[in-house]
Design a protein around this motif. Structure first.
Motif, PDB file in Angstrom:
ATOM      1  N   PRO A 213       0.805  -1.222   0.000  1.00  0.00           N
ATOM      2  CA  PRO A 213       0.000   0.000   0.000  1.00  0.00           C
ATOM      3  C   PRO A 213       0.841   1.278   0.000  1.00  0.00           C
ATOM      4  O   PRO A 213       1.857   1.357   0.686  1.00  0.00           O
ATOM      5  N   PHE A 214       0.395   2.245  -0.767  1.00  0.00           N
ATOM      6  CA  PHE A 214       0.979   3.589  -0.857  1.00  0.00           C
ATOM      7  C   PHE A 214       2.392   3.604  -1.431  1.00  0.00           C
ATOM      8  O   PHE A 214       3.014   4.655  -1.521  1.00  0.00           O
ATOM      9  N   SER A 215       2.925   2.439  -1.775  1.00  0.00           N
ATOM     10  CA  SER A 215       4.313   2.351  -2.213  1.00  0.00           C
ATOM     11  C   SER A 215       4.432   2.549  -3.720  1.00  0.00           C
ATOM     12  O   SER A 215       3.509   2.241  -4.471  1.00  0.00           O
ATOM     13  N   ALA A 216       5.591   3.015  -4.138  1.00  0.00           N
ATOM     14  CA  ALA A 216       5.889   2.998  -5.568  1.00  0.00           C
ATOM     15  C   ALA A 216       5.874   1.538  -6.016  1.00  0.00           C
ATOM     16  O   ALA A 216       6.245   0.651  -5.242  1.00  0.00           O
ATOM     17  N   GLY A 217       5.468   1.307  -7.234  1.00  0.00           N
ATOM     18  CA  GLY A 217       5.495  -0.054  -7.778  1.00  0.00           C
ATOM     19  C   GLY A 217       4.376  -0.954  -7.274  1.00  0.00           C
ATOM     20  O   GLY A 217       4.384  -2.154  -7.516  1.00  0.00           O
ATOM     21  N   ARG A 218       3.388  -0.385  -6.571  1.00  0.00           N
ATOM     22  CA  ARG A 218       2.300  -1.250  -6.082  1.00  0.00           C
ATOM     23  C   ARG A 218       1.457  -1.713  -7.266  1.00  0.00           C
ATOM     24  O   ARG A 218       1.323  -0.987  -8.250  1.00  0.00           O
ATOM     25  N   ASP A 219       0.965  -2.922  -7.160  1.00  0.00           N
ATOM     26  CA  ASP A 219       0.202  -3.428  -8.301  1.00  0.00           C
ATOM     27  C   ASP A 219      -1.008  -4.251  -7.893  1.00  0.00           C
ATOM     28  O   ASP A 219      -1.418  -5.151  -8.600  1.00  0.00           O
ATOM     29  N   GLY A 220      -1.575  -3.931  -6.733  1.00  0.00           N
ATOM     30  CA  GLY A 220      -2.847  -4.574  -6.420  1.00  0.00           C
ATOM     31  C   GLY A 220      -3.006  -5.017  -4.988  1.00  0.00           C
ATOM     32  O   GLY A 220      -2.111  -4.895  -4.163  1.00  0.00           O
ATOM     33  N   MET A 221      -4.182  -5.567  -4.730  1.00  0.00           N
ATOM     34  CA  MET A 221      -4.547  -5.998  -3.387  1.00  0.00           C
ATOM     35  C   MET A 221      -4.312  -7.487  -3.199  1.00  0.00           C
ATOM     36  O   MET A 221      -3.999  -8.213  -4.142  1.00  0.00           O
ATOM     37  N   MET A 222      -4.472  -7.927  -1.960  1.00  0.00           N
ATOM     38  CA  MET A 222      -4.333  -9.331  -1.601  1.00  0.00           C
ATOM     39  C   MET A 222      -5.601  -9.687  -0.812  1.00  0.00           C
ATOM     40  O   MET A 222      -5.917  -9.006   0.165  1.00  0.00           O
ATOM     41  N   LEU A 223      -6.317 -10.697  -1.234  1.00  0.00           N
ATOM     42  CA  LEU A 223      -7.552 -11.050  -0.523  1.00  0.00           C
ATOM     43  C   LEU A 223      -7.254 -11.610   0.863  1.00  0.00           C
ATOM     44  O   LEU A 223      -6.207 -12.214   1.095  1.00  0.00           O
ATOM     45  N   GLY A 224      -8.202 -11.427   1.769  1.00  0.00           N
ATOM     46  CA  GLY A 224      -8.104 -12.016   3.105  1.00  0.00           C
ATOM     47  C   GLY A 224      -9.429 -12.654   3.469  1.00  0.00           C
ATOM     48  O   GLY A 224     -10.356 -12.682   2.657  1.00  0.00           O
ATOM     49  N   GLU A 225      -9.524 -13.169   4.685  1.00  0.00           N
ATOM     50  CA  GLU A 225     -10.787 -13.736   5.165  1.00  0.00           C
ATOM     51  C   GLU A 225     -10.829 -13.616   6.678  1.00  0.00           C
ATOM     52  O   GLU A 225      -9.804 -13.370   7.311  1.00  0.00           O
ATOM     53  N   GLY A 226     -11.997 -13.829   7.257  1.00  0.00           N
ATOM     54  CA  GLY A 226     -12.089 -13.800   8.709  1.00  0.00           C
ATOM     55  C   GLY A 226     -13.340 -13.105   9.203  1.00  0.00           C
ATOM     56  O   GLY A 226     -14.290 -12.895   8.445  1.00  0.00           O
ATOM     57  N   ALA A 227     -13.315 -12.785  10.494  1.00  0.00           N
ATOM     58  CA  ALA A 227     -14.442 -12.090  11.123  1.00  0.00           C
ATOM     59  C   ALA A 227     -13.922 -11.212  12.244  1.00  0.00           C
ATOM     60  O   ALA A 227     -12.936 -11.542  12.903  1.00  0.00           O
ATOM     61  N   GLY A 228     -14.590 -10.096  12.430  1.00  0.00           N
ATOM     62  CA  GLY A 228     -14.274  -9.213  13.548  1.00  0.00           C
ATOM     63  C   GLY A 228     -15.570  -8.823  14.234  1.00  0.00           C
ATOM     64  O   GLY A 228     -16.579  -8.574  13.556  1.00  0.00           O
ATOM     65  N   VAL A 229     -15.566  -8.826  15.565  1.00  0.00           N
ATOM     66  CA  VAL A 229     -16.769  -8.470  16.321  1.00  0.00           C
ATOM     67  C   VAL A 229     -16.419  -7.404  17.357  1.00  0.00           C
ATOM     68  O   VAL A 229     -15.346  -7.442  17.971  1.00  0.00           O
ATOM     69  N   VAL A 230     -17.340  -6.471  17.522  1.00  0.00           N
ATOM     70  CA  VAL A 230     -17.179  -5.400  18.500  1.00  0.00           C
ATOM     71  C   VAL A 230     -18.459  -5.345  19.336  1.00  0.00           C
ATOM     72  O   VAL A 230     -19.553  -5.364  18.781  1.00  0.00           O
ATOM     73  N   VAL A 231     -18.310  -5.300  20.652  1.00  0.00           N
ATOM     74  CA  VAL A 231     -19.472  -5.092  21.519  1.00  0.00           C
ATOM     75  C   VAL A 231     -19.547  -3.608  21.848  1.00  0.00           C
ATOM     76  O   VAL A 231     -18.609  -3.035  22.410  1.00  0.00           O
ATOM     77  N   LEU A 232     -20.658  -2.992  21.440  1.00  0.00           N
ATOM     78  CA  LEU A 232     -20.895  -1.576  21.726  1.00  0.00           C
ATOM     79  C   LEU A 232     -21.967  -1.460  22.805  1.00  0.00           C
ATOM     80  O   LEU A 232     -22.937  -2.220  22.804  1.00  0.00           O
ATOM     81  N   GLU A 233     -21.799  -0.503  23.699  1.00  0.00           N
ATOM     82  CA  GLU A 233     -22.817  -0.256  24.722  1.00  0.00           C
ATOM     83  C   GLU A 233     -22.932   1.238  24.956  1.00  0.00           C
ATOM     84  O   GLU A 233     -21.961   1.977  24.769  1.00  0.00           O
ATOM     85  N   SER A 234     -24.101   1.664  25.405  1.00  0.00           N
ATOM     86  CA  SER A 234     -24.171   3.053  25.827  1.00  0.00           C
ATOM     87  C   SER A 234     -23.243   3.174  27.039  1.00  0.00           C
ATOM     88  O   SER A 234     -23.079   2.212  27.798  1.00  0.00           O
TER      89      SER A 234
END
Lengths: 401, 94
Positions: A213-234
């Motif tokens: 990312p942001f580098s000279a010579g960059r030529d694309g993304m790399m796929l990933g997988e997974g899950a992220g969870v956040v518990v929100l409360e007042s």
């Protein structure tokens, strides 16, 4: 307006099981990118992705209901378990005042993929009768709701790579607006199956070399997988039960380019960050770290850098920016949640994780991210971006609890 | 550059003109080296189709990288792609 506290986080990613594993890997620059080969692809050109470590999915599937759950739901439940446990929520803390807001781009892709293979190779054979309930995009959300007895509203957001960031944002708005006291939010994605991988490869946005990312010579993304969870409360709900907030979600921005399906837009992305800052009621200079969307594609990184300069003005010069996608990959509908968690750890530890694989500055980008090694900062707030195909932009501002 | 590699380059370039015409749905006669891609109406989605056809015909995978993204004219585009195809062949032959 009610304040929104984060009291628990959980993750499953190429970095392994757990939010801590994700943070340590990004901090130490250990990439989860590994070889991914699909025998059915006769002409596979891209052969690497940020895949879960060998055996992790199989071990999580053991404790699941494989006849009813696609891997994408299994990952979501594993991450939810960790987040709920960290939040210290008990059986009485869910019910009608608890909502589930979930992001996913493609839902149960593995089951859909297997279904098509089955249909074509053995049309008269026995088809998985649970295909529909396994594939539907809201399955992970509903499994989480069932696991904990969350009987408030369930919403499912599918805005490609912005899904999980918008899920966290919408959950924040539900709590602020008094429509829920507590929300389980996040996102999951399981795109590493052959036909879907082929689809991504055909779009020619994946790198066959490295994600830089942001580098000279960059030529694309790399796929990933997974899950992220956040518990929100007042903040009050968290205080009443004696929970310790990890951080607060102080601002949410969401805009649409309404311009091009695939090409990102500076104005839309900049407006989104401005909106998140205004919503948080803070000056750009209060932000010490930005976890960029930073996919490593030419278009995203140039657009995002210009948008950051536009939204932050002079404050962009001291701002630390990095993309952690070379470590956990681009997990699409889960990306926003994984990166929210990385941003939360970065804020708590006042340390910006590095951008791996950065070789040299690209003069046209005009922003040099934190390369190679982590860098410390001193600030009360951090921001994370997600920009999606379809021109959907989402930004979240986190502040110290 | 040897005359055979120049001839090779010309042959690949001619075939790329056909690909651009076919995949971006542009009149073949409008495709000249100095023509601006923007004026021909070659958009981001057309780039993807062109790269797909290049992959099918020449077996080389090209993502939309920095150089390609900067291409303004037909010549910019074909020069980059021809070079990549020749590099690919040199590697495959080595």
């Amino acid at each position: 307006m009610r304040r929104v506290a984060v009291t628990g986080v959980g993750a499953v990613s190429a970095c392994g099981l757990g939010a801590e594993a994700l943070w340590r890997a990004t901090l130490e620059g250990r990439s989860g990118v590994r070889e991914v080969l699909f025998p059915a692809m006769r002409r596979q050109q891209v052969t690497r992705a940020a895949k879960l470590p060998e055996g992790l999915l199989a071990s999580l599937m053991e404790g699941s209901k494989p006849r009813f759950q696609d891997p994408v739901s299994v990952l979501a439940l594993a991450a939810a378990r960790e987040a709920v446990e960290q939040a210290g929520l008990g059986p009485d803390d869910f019910g009608s005042r608890c909502a589930v807001v979930w992001g996913t781009g493609f839902g149960g892709a593995p089951t859909l993929n297997a279904g098509y293979h089955q249909f074509i190779s053995d049309p008269g054979g026995r088809f998985d009768p649970m295909t529909v309930p396994k594939v539907m995009a809201n399955a992970p959300a509903s499994w989480i709701g069932m696991a904990y007895g969350a009987t408030g509203p369930t919403y499912c957001i599918s805005t490609a790579c912005a899904s999980a960031t918008q899920a966290i944002g919408l959950g924040t708005q539900l709590i602020r607006g008094g429509l829920a006291d507590r929300c389980i939010v996040g996102g999951a994605e399981s795109p590493l199956v052959d036909a879907q991988f082929q689809a991504w490869e055909s779009l020619h946005v994946m790198s066959a070399t490295e994600c830089r990312p942001f580098s000279a010579g960059r030529d694309g993304m790399m796929l990933g997988e997974g899950a992220g969870v956040v518990v929100l409360e007042s903040a009050e709900a968290a205080r009443e039960r004696g929970a310790h907030p990890l951080a607060e979600v102080a601002g949410y921005g969401a805009t649409s380019d309404a311009a091009d399906l695939l090409r990102p837009d500076v104005a839309g992305a900049a407006a989104c960050m401005r909106q998140a800052l205004a919503d948080a009621g803070i000056e750009p200079s209060a932000i010490g770290y930005v976890n960029a969307h930073g996919t490593g594609t030419v278009a995203n990184d140039m657009t995002e850098a210009e948008a950051i300069r536009s939204a932050f003005g002079p404050a962009s010069e001291r701002l630390l920016v990095s993309s952690t996608k070379p470590v956990h990959g681009h997990a699409l509908g889960a990306a926003g949640a994984l990166e929210f968690i990385v941003t939360l750890f970065a804020l708590r530890e006042q340390t910006a994780p590095p951008t791996l694989n950065f070789t040299a500055a690209d003069p046209r980008v005009g922003i040099e991210p934190v390369p190679h090694r982590p860098r410390i900062f001193s600030a009360e707030a951090a921001l994370t971006n997600s920009f999606a195909f379809g021109g959907v932009n989402a930004s979240l501002v986190l502040t110290q609890a | 550059m040897t005359s055979s590699s120049t001839a090779d380059r010309d042959a690949i370039t001619a075939s790329l003109f056909d690909i651009v015409a076919e995949e971006a749905m542009v009149d073949r006669s409008a495709i000249r080296p100095e023509a601006l891609l923007e004026e021909l109406g070659v958009k981001s989605a057309d780039f993807v189709m062109i790269l797909m056809a290049v992959e099918e015909k020449f077996g080389v995978y090209l993502s939309v990288d920095e150089e390609l993204a900067e291409a303004k004219t037909v010549r910019d585009l074909t020069d980059i792609v021809v070079t990549r195809i020749q590099e690919h062949r040199a590697r495959a032959g080595a």
